[in-house]
Design a protein around this motif. Structure first.
Motif, PDB file in Angstrom:
ATOM      1  N   UNK A   1       2.732 -25.020  -9.195  1.00 52.47           N
ATOM      2  CA  UNK A   1       3.460 -26.222  -8.770  1.00 52.47           C
ATOM      3  C   UNK A   1       4.299 -26.792  -9.915  1.00 52.47           C
ATOM      4  N   UNK A   2       3.735 -26.783 -11.130  1.00 53.61           N
ATOM      5  CA  UNK A   2       4.453 -27.324 -12.285  1.00 53.61           C
ATOM      6  C   UNK A   2       5.707 -26.522 -12.613  1.00 53.61           C
ATOM      7  N   UNK A   3       5.689 -25.214 -12.302  1.00 52.80           N
ATOM      8  CA  UNK A   3       6.819 -24.346 -12.657  1.00 52.80           C
ATOM      9  C   UNK A   3       7.789 -24.119 -11.495  1.00 52.80           C
ATOM     10  N   UNK A   4       7.476 -24.692 -10.355  1.00 50.85           N
ATOM     11  CA  UNK A   4       8.357 -24.543  -9.197  1.00 50.85           C
ATOM     12  C   UNK A   4       9.484 -25.567  -9.285  1.00 50.85           C
ATOM     13  N   UNK A   5      10.715 -25.117  -9.103  1.00 54.36           N
ATOM     14  CA  UNK A   5      11.870 -26.002  -9.212  1.00 54.36           C
ATOM     15  C   UNK A   5      12.204 -26.585  -7.841  1.00 54.36           C
ATOM     16  N   UNK A   6      11.460 -27.615  -7.485  1.00 53.91           N
ATOM     17  CA  UNK A   6      11.627 -28.244  -6.190  1.00 53.91           C
ATOM     18  C   UNK A   6      10.291 -28.751  -5.690  1.00 53.91           C
ATOM     19  N   UNK A   7      10.076 -28.659  -4.378  1.00 52.81           N
ATOM     20  CA  UNK A   7       8.828 -29.106  -3.756  1.00 52.81           C
ATOM     21  C   UNK A   7       8.050 -27.893  -3.255  1.00 52.81           C
ATOM     22  N   UNK A   8       6.959 -27.566  -3.927  1.00 53.73           N
ATOM     23  CA  UNK A   8       6.097 -26.456  -3.511  1.00 53.73           C
ATOM     24  C   UNK A   8       5.256 -26.906  -2.334  1.00 53.73           C
ATOM     25  N   UNK A   9       5.249 -26.133  -1.253  1.00 53.29           N
ATOM     26  CA  UNK A   9       4.523 -26.552  -0.051  1.00 53.29           C
ATOM     27  C   UNK A   9       3.414 -25.599   0.367  1.00 53.29           C
ATOM     28  N   UNK A  10       3.468 -24.340  -0.051  1.00 53.05           N
ATOM     29  CA  UNK A  10       2.456 -23.370   0.398  1.00 53.05           C
ATOM     30  C   UNK A  10       2.312 -22.254  -0.621  1.00 53.05           C
ATOM     31  N   UNK A  11       1.062 -21.775  -0.764  1.00 53.30           N
ATOM     32  CA  UNK A  11       0.763 -20.698  -1.714  1.00 53.30           C
ATOM     33  C   UNK A  11      -0.246 -19.739  -1.096  1.00 53.30           C
ATOM     34  N   UNK A  12      -0.003 -18.450  -1.262  1.00 54.04           N
ATOM     35  CA  UNK A  12      -0.995 -17.412  -0.994  1.00 54.04           C
ATOM     36  C   UNK A  12      -1.408 -16.818  -2.337  1.00 54.04           C
ATOM     37  N   UNK A  13      -2.714 -16.557  -2.508  1.00 52.59           N
ATOM     38  CA  UNK A  13      -3.162 -15.863  -3.720  1.00 52.59           C
ATOM     39  C   UNK A  13      -3.834 -14.549  -3.343  1.00 52.59           C
TER      40      UNK A  13
ATOM     41  N   UNK B   1       5.933 -20.811  -1.886  1.00 54.49           N
ATOM     42  CA  UNK B   1       7.211 -21.099  -1.258  1.00 54.49           C
ATOM     43  C   UNK B   1       7.353 -22.599  -1.071  1.00 54.49           C
ATOM     44  N   UNK B   2       8.598 -23.021  -0.966  1.00 54.19           N
ATOM     45  CA  UNK B   2       8.861 -24.437  -0.785  1.00 54.19           C
ATOM     46  C   UNK B   2      10.346 -24.694  -0.665  1.00 54.19           C
TER      47      UNK B   2
ATOM     48  N   UNK C   1      16.685 -30.381  -1.731  1.00 55.01           N
ATOM     49  CA  UNK C   1      16.481 -30.035  -0.322  1.00 55.01           C
ATOM     50  C   UNK C   1      15.326 -30.846   0.242  1.00 55.01           C
ATOM     51  N   UNK C   2      15.542 -31.460   1.369  1.00 54.80           N
ATOM     52  CA  UNK C   2      14.500 -32.249   2.021  1.00 54.80           C
ATOM     53  C   UNK C   2      13.528 -31.311   2.750  1.00 54.80           C
ATOM     54  N   UNK C   3      12.184 -31.392   2.446  1.00 51.21           N
ATOM     55  CA  UNK C   3      11.217 -30.492   3.090  1.00 51.21           C
ATOM     56  C   UNK C   3      11.189 -30.565   4.607  1.00 51.21           C
ATOM     57  N   UNK C   4      11.684 -31.633   5.170  1.00 55.25           N
ATOM     58  CA  UNK C   4      11.681 -31.735   6.632  1.00 55.25           C
ATOM     59  C   UNK C   4      12.843 -30.974   7.268  1.00 55.25           C
ATOM     60  N   UNK C   5      13.718 -30.425   6.420  1.00 54.12           N
ATOM     61  CA  UNK C   5      14.913 -29.741   6.924  1.00 54.12           C
ATOM     62  C   UNK C   5      14.729 -28.224   6.936  1.00 54.12           C
ATOM     63  N   UNK C   6      14.278 -27.679   8.050  1.00 56.46           N
ATOM     64  CA  UNK C   6      14.240 -26.232   8.232  1.00 56.46           C
ATOM     65  C   UNK C   6      13.147 -25.508   7.459  1.00 56.46           C
ATOM     66  N   UNK C   7      13.359 -24.185   7.298  1.00 54.63           N
ATOM     67  CA  UNK C   7      12.402 -23.311   6.664  1.00 54.63           C
ATOM     68  C   UNK C   7      12.486 -23.412   5.139  1.00 54.63           C
TER      69      UNK C   7
ATOM     70  N   UNK D   1      13.236 -22.540   1.367  1.00 59.91           N
ATOM     71  CA  UNK D   1      14.382 -21.810   0.842  1.00 59.91           C
ATOM     72  C   UNK D   1      14.233 -21.423  -0.626  1.00 59.91           C
ATOM     73  N   UNK D   2      13.025 -21.543  -1.161  1.00 62.38           N
ATOM     74  CA  UNK D   2      12.795 -21.175  -2.560  1.00 62.38           C
ATOM     75  C   UNK D   2      11.396 -20.577  -2.698  1.00 62.38           C
ATOM     76  N   UNK D   3      11.244 -19.638  -3.635  1.00 59.71           N
ATOM     77  CA  UNK D   3       9.959 -18.960  -3.831  1.00 59.71           C
ATOM     78  C   UNK D   3       9.649 -18.823  -5.313  1.00 59.71           C
ATOM     79  N   UNK D   4       8.369 -18.570  -5.583  1.00 55.30           N
ATOM     80  CA  UNK D   4       7.921 -18.354  -6.956  1.00 55.30           C
ATOM     81  C   UNK D   4       6.709 -17.426  -6.928  1.00 55.30           C
ATOM     82  N   UNK D   5       6.549 -16.629  -7.967  1.00 56.41           N
ATOM     83  CA  UNK D   5       5.377 -15.764  -8.117  1.00 56.41           C
ATOM     84  C   UNK D   5       4.810 -15.986  -9.513  1.00 56.41           C
ATOM     85  N   UNK D   6       3.543 -16.363  -9.575  1.00 57.97           N
ATOM     86  CA  UNK D   6       2.860 -16.553 -10.850  1.00 57.97           C
ATOM     87  C   UNK D   6       1.598 -15.702 -10.864  1.00 57.97           C
ATOM     88  N   UNK D   7       1.014 -15.570 -12.033  1.00 52.70           N
ATOM     89  CA  UNK D   7      -0.168 -14.710 -12.137  1.00 52.70           C
ATOM     90  C   UNK D   7      -1.073 -15.176 -13.273  1.00 52.70           C
TER      91      UNK D   7
END
Length: 430
Positions: A168-180, A347-348, A353-359, A361-367
């Motif tokens: 979340x700290x490294x995501x440039x925007x609003x992170x909303x969901x994560x799979x690990x 993803x987020x 970008x307003x989170x209420x607007x559509x799908x 549009x940004x992703x991140x992968x950390x490890x």
């Protein structure tokens, strides 16, 4: 009810130090004693048998080439079945590292003694029923006494919980969901299992109905879903994961419940956007899949009955966990050849970008990657959690209470400390 007093004889007391995990924790504390407040740390071992504790201390002094441990580290005799001995132990330390499991059987007396006698309590429990039960029963009492009771500070579930915060700290925007996705890599000697973890899995499976009843007592409202709802893969069943190039199943450990508790606290306390989270574990190729299916079927059938559960535990003791000494060469070789990787796919919504607007549009992968998870990584995370509590009280929640790791350590340097000690956090791609 006692409050935490800083001028106690010991910064850390390792309770259950003669157990197998406890021995790893003892050595990890010894390696990092200079990271204590003001560059030093006074600590002690505690457990039922003075003779066995002396043996653990002797072994640590030899293996670490630190003969001074024999003189500088004290021993306290305490037993979970003796409340007075627990009280005396807790009155002497700032932080108690509780290594005595399974926690559903032996954990509550330690939590109770710590709160009543003003010692912070850290455990490595991976049992959601115990963790959430302690929160329900003791959170208010711990707040009054100023004690931090922090569960799941081992491999269950510091990597997952702190990994979400790191992502979340490294995501440039609003992170909303994560799979690990967790993958375990073993060497030619194979892997190793832990007796208490195995017992916890058996009893947790058998008593899953009680956990559902327990959660209803909290009366929590569902966390708000920000952005698009995140669906489980294939209904939460077995699937082939392109991300890790092997079959995967939902992770049955405590990670998801612990992360959810942290997200709830951060949302309610700091108005942080809650992150939806799902955890999976890789199970390998087709042959591994066949073995998993057969083993899972046996576990499911035997776990339903008391006699079956006893049989499962007996098999583990006889075949998986036959030794209690760190000098046992085959087990040491197994651990040296084992490592883990925990990969997060988030993803987020991008900045602006307003989170209420559509799908999204940004992703991140950390490890996060590190050494053998059950003992080596667990001892590192537990000890670094304790050192963080000792060194950074100003960054912990204002009041004591029963917390998950992410709730307590969100504002601390714990991730930086873990990086220095072999649990490496990194951003793979945006």
């Amino acid at each position: 009810m006692a409050t935490v007093i800083s001028n106690r004889p010991y910064h850390i007391i390792v309770f259950g130090a003669s157990g197998f995990t406890g021995q790893f924790v003892v050595e990890e504390v010894a390696r990092n004693a200079k990271e204590g407040p003001s560059g030093s740390m006074k600590w002690a071992l505690a457990g039922r048998s003075r003779h066995r504790l002396e043996g653990v201390l002797e072994q640590a002094a030899d293996s670490l080439n630190k003969p001074e441990l024999r003189i500088e580290v004290d021993i306290i005799v305490a037993d979970v079945s003796d409340a007075d001995s627990l009280a005396i132990m807790c009155q002497q330390g700032l932080v108690v590292l509780n290594c005595v499991g399974p926690y559903r059987f032996y954990g509550e007396p330690v939590v109770k003694a710590c709160i009543e006698n003003g010692a912070h309590c850290i455990d490595i429990c991976g049992e959601p029923q115990f963790l959430e039960g302690m929160q329900l029963e003791y959170h208010s009492k711990a707040m009054v006494s100023g004690v931090y009771v922090i569960g799941s500070c081992g491999f269950d579930s510091i990597p997952a919980d702190m990994g979400i915060l790191y992502t979340k700290d490294h995501f440039k925007g609003t992170l909303t969901a994560v799979e690990s996705f967790l993958t375990i890599h073993t060497g030619p000697e194979g892997g190793c299992a832990h007796d208490s973890t195995w017992q916890s899995a058996i009893y947790g499976f058998a008593d899953s109905g009680s956990l559902r009843k327990l959660r209803k007592k909290f009366g929590h409202q569902p966390l708000p879903v920000v952005g698009a709802p995140f669906k489980k893969r294939y209904g939460g069943c077995l699937f082939f994961s392109k991300e890790i190039n092997q079959y995967a199943i939902p992770f049955m450990g405590s990670d998801r419940s612990v992360v959810k508790r942290s997200q709830r606290f951060l949302y309610e306390d700091q108005k942080a956007t809650p992150v939806q989270y799902t955890a999976y574990v890789g199970v390998g190729g087709v042959w591994s899949l066949i073995k998993l299916f057969c083993g899972g079927l046996i576990f499911w059938f035997l776990g339903k009955f008391r006699l079956g559960r006893k049989l499962l535990i007996t098999v583990c003791i006889l075949n998986v966990y036959p030794v209690y000494s760190l000098s046992h060469l085959p087990l040491i070789l197994q651990m040296e050849g084992t490592s883990f990787r925990l990969t997060f796919f988030g993803e987020g919504y991008a900045e602006g970008t307003e989170p209420s607007q559509g799908r999204p549009n940004a992703r991140i992968c950390t490890q996060i990657h590190g050494a053998e998870p059950g003992y080596v990584a667990t001892s590192v995370t537990m000890v670094q959690a304790a050192i963080t509590v000792l060194n950074e009280p100003q960054f912990l929640p204002v009041k004591g209470g029963v917390y998950s790791p992410g709730a307590v350590f969100a504002k601390t340097t714990l991730i930086h400390r873990l990086n220095k000690h072999g649990l490496v956090f990194s951003v793979l791609r945006f």
